[in-house]
Design a protein around this motif. Structure first.
Motif, PDB file in Angstrom:
ATOM      1  N   GLN A  52       0.825  -1.205   0.000  1.00 43.67           N
ATOM      2  CA  GLN A  52       0.000   0.000   0.000  1.00 43.67           C
ATOM      3  C   GLN A  52       0.861   1.258   0.000  1.00 43.67           C
ATOM      4  O   GLN A  52       0.522   2.261  -0.632  1.00 43.67           O
ATOM      5  CB  GLN A  52      -0.923   0.006   1.226  1.00 43.67           C
ATOM      6  N   ALA A  53       1.972   1.222   0.702  1.00 45.69           N
ATOM      7  CA  ALA A  53       2.833   2.397   0.759  1.00 45.69           C
ATOM      8  C   ALA A  53       3.417   2.739  -0.598  1.00 45.69           C
ATOM      9  O   ALA A  53       3.650   3.912  -0.912  1.00 45.69           O
ATOM     10  CB  ALA A  53       3.961   2.167   1.773  1.00 45.69           C
ATOM     11  N   THR A  54       3.651   1.734  -1.422  1.00 47.26           N
ATOM     12  CA  THR A  54       4.203   1.990  -2.750  1.00 47.26           C
ATOM     13  C   THR A  54       3.201   2.661  -3.676  1.00 47.26           C
ATOM     14  O   THR A  54       3.568   3.120  -4.756  1.00 47.26           O
ATOM     15  CB  THR A  54       4.679   0.669  -3.386  1.00 47.26           C
ATOM     16  N   ARG A  55       1.933   2.732  -3.276  1.00 47.62           N
ATOM     17  CA  ARG A  55       0.888   3.348  -4.101  1.00 47.62           C
ATOM     18  C   ARG A  55       0.675   4.822  -3.758  1.00 47.62           C
ATOM     19  O   ARG A  55      -0.313   5.417  -4.150  1.00 47.62           O
ATOM     20  CB  ARG A  55      -0.427   2.580  -3.921  1.00 47.62           C
ATOM     21  N   LEU A  56       1.593   5.390  -3.003  1.00 46.98           N
ATOM     22  CA  LEU A  56       1.452   6.792  -2.612  1.00 46.98           C
ATOM     23  C   LEU A  56       1.310   7.708  -3.819  1.00 46.98           C
ATOM     24  O   LEU A  56       0.559   8.681  -3.795  1.00 46.98           O
ATOM     25  CB  LEU A  56       2.664   7.211  -1.771  1.00 46.98           C
ATOM     26  N   SER A  57       2.027   7.400  -4.884  1.00 43.23           N
ATOM     27  CA  SER A  57       1.971   8.261  -6.073  1.00 43.23           C
ATOM     28  C   SER A  57       0.594   8.276  -6.717  1.00 43.23           C
ATOM     29  O   SER A  57       0.249   9.206  -7.449  1.00 43.23           O
ATOM     30  CB  SER A  57       3.014   7.789  -7.100  1.00 43.23           C
ATOM     31  N   GLU A  58      -0.225   7.261  -6.446  1.00 46.54           N
ATOM     32  CA  GLU A  58      -1.562   7.206  -7.046  1.00 46.54           C
ATOM     33  C   GLU A  58      -2.519   8.206  -6.412  1.00 46.54           C
ATOM     34  O   GLU A  58      -3.586   8.481  -6.949  1.00 46.54           O
ATOM     35  CB  GLU A  58      -2.135   5.794  -6.908  1.00 46.54           C
ATOM     36  N   ILE A  59      -2.162   8.733  -5.252  1.00 48.08           N
ATOM     37  CA  ILE A  59      -3.056   9.688  -4.576  1.00 48.08           C
ATOM     38  C   ILE A  59      -3.139  10.993  -5.347  1.00 48.08           C
ATOM     39  O   ILE A  59      -4.158  11.671  -5.342  1.00 48.08           O
ATOM     40  CB  ILE A  59      -2.556   9.931  -3.136  1.00 48.08           C
ATOM     41  N   GLY A  60      -2.084  11.376  -6.008  1.00 48.45           N
ATOM     42  CA  GLY A  60      -2.097  12.615  -6.788  1.00 48.45           C
ATOM     43  C   GLY A  60      -2.098  13.861  -5.930  1.00 48.45           C
ATOM     44  O   GLY A  60      -2.823  14.818  -6.212  1.00 48.45           O
ATOM     45  N   PHE A  61      -1.302  13.864  -4.872  1.00 48.12           N
ATOM     46  CA  PHE A  61      -1.293  15.027  -3.980  1.00 48.12           C
ATOM     47  C   PHE A  61      -0.796  16.296  -4.672  1.00 48.12           C
ATOM     48  O   PHE A  61      -1.356  17.379  -4.438  1.00 48.12           O
ATOM     49  CB  PHE A  61      -0.440  14.713  -2.755  1.00 48.12           C
ATOM     50  N   PRO A  62       0.235  16.247  -5.506  1.00 52.99           N
ATOM     51  CA  PRO A  62       0.637  17.478  -6.215  1.00 52.99           C
ATOM     52  C   PRO A  62      -0.486  18.044  -7.070  1.00 52.99           C
ATOM     53  O   PRO A  62      -0.702  19.265  -7.110  1.00 52.99           O
ATOM     54  CB  PRO A  62       1.832  17.026  -7.060  1.00 52.99           C
ATOM     55  N   GLU A  63      -1.237  17.162  -7.739  1.00 50.88           N
ATOM     56  CA  GLU A  63      -2.359  17.633  -8.556  1.00 50.88           C
ATOM     57  C   GLU A  63      -3.444  18.248  -7.675  1.00 50.88           C
ATOM     58  O   GLU A  63      -4.069  19.256  -8.046  1.00 50.88           O
ATOM     59  CB  GLU A  63      -2.944  16.472  -9.364  1.00 50.88           C
ATOM     60  N   PHE A  64      -3.666  17.637  -6.513  1.00 47.75           N
ATOM     61  CA  PHE A  64      -4.649  18.167  -5.570  1.00 47.75           C
ATOM     62  C   PHE A  64      -4.272  19.577  -5.125  1.00 47.75           C
ATOM     63  O   PHE A  64      -5.104  20.498  -5.108  1.00 47.75           O
ATOM     64  CB  PHE A  64      -4.741  17.223  -4.364  1.00 47.75           C
ATOM     65  N   THR A  65      -3.016  19.772  -4.764  1.00 48.56           N
ATOM     66  CA  THR A  65      -2.550  21.088  -4.310  1.00 48.56           C
ATOM     67  C   THR A  65      -2.622  22.116  -5.436  1.00 48.56           C
ATOM     68  O   THR A  65      -3.044  23.260  -5.230  1.00 48.56           O
ATOM     69  CB  THR A  65      -1.107  20.981  -3.794  1.00 48.56           C
ATOM     70  N   THR A  66      -2.224  21.702  -6.631  1.00 50.82           N
ATOM     71  CA  THR A  66      -2.271  22.615  -7.780  1.00 50.82           C
ATOM     72  C   THR A  66      -3.685  23.086  -8.061  1.00 50.82           C
ATOM     73  O   THR A  66      -3.938  24.272  -8.293  1.00 50.82           O
ATOM     74  CB  THR A  66      -1.684  21.922  -9.021  1.00 50.82           C
ATOM     75  N   LYS A  67      -4.624  22.155  -8.034  1.00 47.31           N
ATOM     76  CA  LYS A  67      -6.028  22.518  -8.314  1.00 47.31           C
ATOM     77  C   LYS A  67      -6.595  23.406  -7.214  1.00 47.31           C
ATOM     78  O   LYS A  67      -7.374  24.326  -7.483  1.00 47.31           O
ATOM     79  CB  LYS A  67      -6.883  21.265  -8.451  1.00 47.31           C
ATOM     80  N   LEU A  68      -6.208  23.157  -5.981  1.00 44.01           N
ATOM     81  CA  LEU A  68      -6.684  23.995  -4.878  1.00 44.01           C
ATOM     82  C   LEU A  68      -6.231  25.438  -5.064  1.00 44.01           C
ATOM     83  O   LEU A  68      -7.021  26.380  -4.916  1.00 44.01           O
ATOM     84  CB  LEU A  68      -6.170  23.447  -3.547  1.00 44.01           C
ATOM     85  N   ILE A  69      -4.976  25.622  -5.401  1.00 45.18           N
ATOM     86  CA  ILE A  69      -4.443  26.978  -5.597  1.00 45.18           C
ATOM     87  C   ILE A  69      -5.108  27.659  -6.796  1.00 45.18           C
ATOM     88  O   ILE A  69      -5.517  28.824  -6.726  1.00 45.18           O
ATOM     89  CB  ILE A  69      -2.921  26.926  -5.777  1.00 45.18           C
ATOM     90  N   SER A  70      -5.223  26.919  -7.904  1.00 45.77           N
ATOM     91  CA  SER A  70      -5.819  27.514  -9.104  1.00 45.77           C
ATOM     92  C   SER A  70      -7.295  27.835  -8.906  1.00 45.77           C
ATOM     93  O   SER A  70      -7.781  28.871  -9.381  1.00 45.77           O
ATOM     94  CB  SER A  70      -5.647  26.565 -10.301  1.00 45.77           C
ATOM     95  N   ASP A  71      -8.020  26.990  -8.164  1.00 44.53           N
ATOM     96  CA  ASP A  71      -9.443  27.257  -7.910  1.00 44.53           C
ATOM     97  C   ASP A  71      -9.619  28.492  -7.036  1.00 44.53           C
ATOM     98  O   ASP A  71     -10.544  29.288  -7.246  1.00 44.53           O
ATOM     99  CB  ASP A  71     -10.093  26.047  -7.242  1.00 44.53           C
ATOM    100  N   VAL A  72      -8.747  28.645  -6.035  1.00 45.56           N
ATOM    101  CA  VAL A  72      -8.824  29.836  -5.183  1.00 45.56           C
ATOM    102  C   VAL A  72      -8.539  31.087  -6.006  1.00 45.56           C
ATOM    103  O   VAL A  72      -9.232  32.110  -5.891  1.00 45.56           O
ATOM    104  CB  VAL A  72      -7.846  29.719  -4.001  1.00 45.56           C
ATOM    105  N   PHE A  73      -7.525  31.009  -6.838  1.00 41.62           N
ATOM    106  CA  PHE A  73      -7.184  32.153  -7.687  1.00 41.62           C
ATOM    107  C   PHE A  73      -8.343  32.502  -8.621  1.00 41.62           C
ATOM    108  O   PHE A  73      -8.717  33.679  -8.753  1.00 41.62           O
ATOM    109  CB  PHE A  73      -5.931  31.827  -8.505  1.00 41.62           C
ATOM    110  N   ASP A  74      -8.933  31.502  -9.254  1.00 40.75           N
ATOM    111  CA  ASP A  74     -10.058  31.744 -10.156  1.00 40.75           C
ATOM    112  C   ASP A  74     -11.244  32.354  -9.416  1.00 40.75           C
ATOM    113  O   ASP A  74     -11.942  33.233  -9.952  1.00 40.75           O
ATOM    114  CB  ASP A  74     -10.483  30.443 -10.829  1.00 40.75           C
ATOM    115  N   ALA A  75     -11.474  31.896  -8.194  1.00 43.82           N
ATOM    116  CA  ALA A  75     -12.589  32.431  -7.414  1.00 43.82           C
ATOM    117  C   ALA A  75     -12.371  33.899  -7.086  1.00 43.82           C
ATOM    118  O   ALA A  75     -13.305  34.718  -7.144  1.00 43.82           O
ATOM    119  CB  ALA A  75     -12.766  31.620  -6.128  1.00 43.82           C
TER     120      ALA A  75
END
Length: 262
Positions: free
Chosen positions: A10-33
């Motif tokens: 399970q630990a080897t699947r950390l990359s599947e979570i997509g945390f960088p994409e999550f952070t990027t979308k959070l920042i871009s959504d706040v900026f767009d708002a």
């Protein structure tokens, strides 16, 4: 697969979570708002300026058809309320087959409420009520004109005072990822064996009549066998997996007034 092996998998699947994409979308959504909010405020300011830049006559002609029947009834209820002893009505202006009958005092009171300045370009300054029978629809139209003029005056006053504007002064964007692995497996073996054997024999005999009746012979045999075997085995392996993604936005707001009539 053991619990530990499962946790590692399970630990080897950390990359599947997509945390960088999550952070990027959070920042871009706040900026767009924030950008969208500022655009909406600017559009509201522009529309307000456009409306108040019109003449009173043009503004009334553009908005009179948007006045609802509820607004007209509310205006009449305040300008010319029904007599106190008539609880079934809210206004003295009653439609009787297209005709509204008013007394002289009622007509004068209603005309004072309907009056418009000469720059509105309305005949007789919008004073349409008279003593006796009146055209009911004409009164309603006059009320719509008066309400439109009231909206115009309100917008003008808003421009003088300035518009409340929402401004972002500073803010923090925070993202956090917590990833832990934990698995659990449990095995236990218990074996118990217990065996017991017992044999007992007893014989008694007499020698016969040739001997004294007091002479006797006896034999006794005893056999006992006990076997005890106990086995206890416990295997315990614990691990696991848990993922918790946390995202939050902290923004401090400050408001100010933007003067428009400069």
């Amino acid at each position: 697969m053991s619990g530990t092996s499962e946790a590692v998998t399970q630990a080897t699947r950390l990359s599947e979570i997509g945390f960088p994409e999550f952070t990027t979308k959070l920042i871009s959504d706040v900026f767009d708002a924030l950008v969208s909010s500022n655009i909406r405020q600017t559009e509201a300011f522009i529309e307000l300026l456009q409306q108040t830049s019109k003449s009173l006559t043009a503004f009334i002609n553009d908005t009179k058809d948007d006045i609802s029947g509820e607004m007209i009834l509310d205006f009449l209820a305040k300008a010319l309320p029904a007599p106190v002893d008539d609880q079934d009505k809210v206004t003295a202006v009653e439609n009787n087959g297209g005709t509204a009958t008013l007394t002289e005092d009622q007509a004068n009171q209603l005309n004072d409420a309907l009056a418009l300045p000469s720059e509105a370009g309305v005949a007789n300054d919008n004073k349409v009520a008279s003593s006796g029978d009146n055209n009911y629809d004409s009164i309603l139209d006059a009320v719509a004109l008066r309400i439109s003029a009231n909206k115009y005056d309100l917008l003008k006053e808003m421009v003088k005072q300035g518009i409340l504007r929402l401004v972002i002064e500073n803010g923090d964007i925070e993202t956090r990822l917590t990833f832990t692995t934990y698995g659990s497996s449990f095995s236990r073996e218990t074996q118990n064996k217990y065996n017991r054997k017992a044999f007992s024999a007893r014989a008694r005999a007499k020698t016969g009549s040739a001997l004294s009746p007091w002479v006797k012979a006896s034999a006794s045999t005893k056999y006992s066998n006990v076997t005890v075997s106990t086995t206890s085995k416990t295997d315990q392996d614990r691990s696991g997996s848990r993922v918790n993604i946390f995202g939050g936005v902290k923004i401090n707001f400050r408001t100010d007034y933007l003067p428009l009539d400069q």
